[in-house]
Design an enzyme around this catalytic site. Structure first.
Site, mmCIF file in Angstrom:
data_model
loop_
_atom_site.group_PDB
_atom_site.id
_atom_site.type_symbol
_atom_site.label_atom_id
_atom_site.label_comp_id
_atom_site.label_asym_id
_atom_site.label_seq_id
_atom_site.Cartn_x
_atom_site.Cartn_y
_atom_site.Cartn_z
ATOM 1 N N ASP A 1 0.798 -1.226 0.000
ATOM 2 C CA ASP A 1 0.000 0.000 0.000
ATOM 3 C C ASP A 1 0.834 1.281 0.000
ATOM 4 O O ASP A 1 0.301 2.354 -0.265
ATOM 5 C CB ASP A 1 -0.929 0.022 1.212
ATOM 6 C CG ASP A 1 -1.966 -1.082 1.168
ATOM 7 O OD1 ASP A 1 -2.569 -1.275 0.097
ATOM 8 O OD2 ASP A 1 -2.160 -1.768 2.183
ATOM 9 N N HIS B 1 -7.651 -0.538 1.169
ATOM 10 C CA HIS B 1 -8.857 -0.240 1.951
ATOM 11 C C HIS B 1 -8.892 1.205 2.437
ATOM 12 O O HIS B 1 -9.927 1.861 2.401
ATOM 13 C CB HIS B 1 -8.950 -1.175 3.157
ATOM 14 C CG HIS B 1 -9.457 -2.536 2.819
ATOM 15 N ND1 HIS B 1 -10.749 -2.771 2.415
ATOM 16 C CD2 HIS B 1 -8.842 -3.747 2.810
ATOM 17 C CE1 HIS B 1 -10.916 -4.065 2.172
ATOM 18 N NE2 HIS B 1 -9.772 -4.668 2.393
#
Length: 358
Positions: free
Chosen positions: A136, A180
């Protein structure tokens, strides 16, 4: 004798093995009296004393290997102070394992949650050095994490492949990319893959804006649209909800993910066929790209340098192309989000990419 413990925690990714290799090779190039304790499945191995003795030979030939030779697991930070089902104090158990083995330091590879626990262990008096691992790229204090570029490459390749079938069938395609809470992977893969719309958690979208883009493309002779969507993409309406309200809504949502909700809304508003592609865990898998191999080797070697100097309590970061040490206390609990005002966003918009906001 230098006694080192190593563990990999959280979700796996490419270049974990390359980073561990960098640490061990860096240390063993300077010292011969080294014992290496590899803890199995992340913090779980440290808690329950599950480890295996390793030598420098165990780290040969793993530069290109994906995953982690030590295994990994998710041990949420919020549960670390909660005893296990047998009443075991996890923090005290980790400290006990560390001292029982007479470790000189603990090398921890992981992302945000992993760094919270690593900082806690450092505050408890253990000698800790960490390496920034996550696809991420959301760790505060470093410009780059290893695993990120490999994930971007895979997501980009997916978008590239979807382009041909989207063009052939004049369809709208949604490619759901991992992320997310932050959208770095989606942002970079979307730009690299030529997506027409990129939806990120940091920029709430308007479904009417997306539908209008699709209709305008069709009217201009472009009957297909590519939409790159982060897992955590959120609408403007949902962004106004309180955290608890949004969580409750997600629990009741009939769709398996945001992409399916978007697909249904787009079909209703545009009468276009929509298809969804979810590369999922393929973004974490396989051999690390050359860039990640280099980054992982560099941070591993930099960690070795600190260990040899007995300089602990830091994460090795990449800042402005150089390896730097950043205090764990400054890293723990902070996320590096995509800045909606970042020049990369502005430049992407200049090329006609929409972020669904206006």
């Amino acid at each position: 004798m230098l006694r080192i413990g190593i563990l990999t925690s959280g979700g796996d990714c490419q270049a974990l093995n390359a980073a561990m290799r960098g640490v061990v090779k860096g240390i063993c190039s300077k010292r011969n009296d080294v014992e290496i304790f590899g803890f199995q499945d992340g913090y779980r191995g440290l808690i329950y004393g599950d480890f295996k003795m390793l030598t420098s030979k165990d780290f040969s030939g793993i530069l290109t290997r994906g995953g982690t030779i030590l295994g990994t697991s998710r041990q949420p930070f919020k549960m670390m102070r909660v005893p296990d089902k047998n009443g075991l104090d996890k923090v005290e158990a980790m400290k006990h394992t560390y001292h029982k083995l007479s470790l000189d330091c603990l090398v921890i590879l992981g992302g945000n949650g992993t760094h919270k626990t690593a900082n806690m262990l450092s505050e408890e008096g253990l000698n800790v050095i960490t390496l920034p691992k996550t696809i991420d790229n959301d760790l505060w204090g470093t410009d780059m994490t290893f695993g990120f570029q490999s994930a971007v490459d895979i997501a980009t390749d997916t978008i590239d492949r979807i382009h041909t079938t989207a063009t052939s069938h004049s369809r709208v395609f949604i490619i759901e990319v991992m992320g997310h809470k932050v959208g770095h992977v989606t942002l970079h893969a979307g730009i690299a893959g030529g997506a027409d719309v990129i939806l990120l958690p940091e920029i709430p979208y308007d479904i009417d804006v997306i539908a209008d883009i699709i209709q305008k493309r069709s009217a201009s002779g472009k009957p297909f649209t590519i939409i790159a969507v982060a897992e955590g993409a959120i609408s403007k309406e949902d962004a106004k909800l309180k955290k608890k309200e949004y969580k409750e809504k997600l629990e009741k949502r009939k769709y398996p993910s945001i992409s399916y909700e978007l697909a249904e809304q787009i079909e209703k508003k545009t009468d276009k066929e929509v298809r969804i592609t979810v590369p999922g865990h393929t973004q974490r898998g396989g051999s690390p790209c050359p860039y990640d191999r280099v980054i992982a080797t560099r941070v591993g070697a930099a960690a070795a340098k600190l260990i040899l100097k007995e300089d602990y309590g830091y994460m090795i970061a990449i800042k402005n192309g150089e390896t730097k040490k950043v205090p764990l206390s400054e890293v723990a609990g902070k996320l590096k989000y995509v800045d909606p005002e970042d020049s990369l966003i502005k430049e992407a918009k200049m090329t006609g990419i929409s972020f669904g906001d206006k």
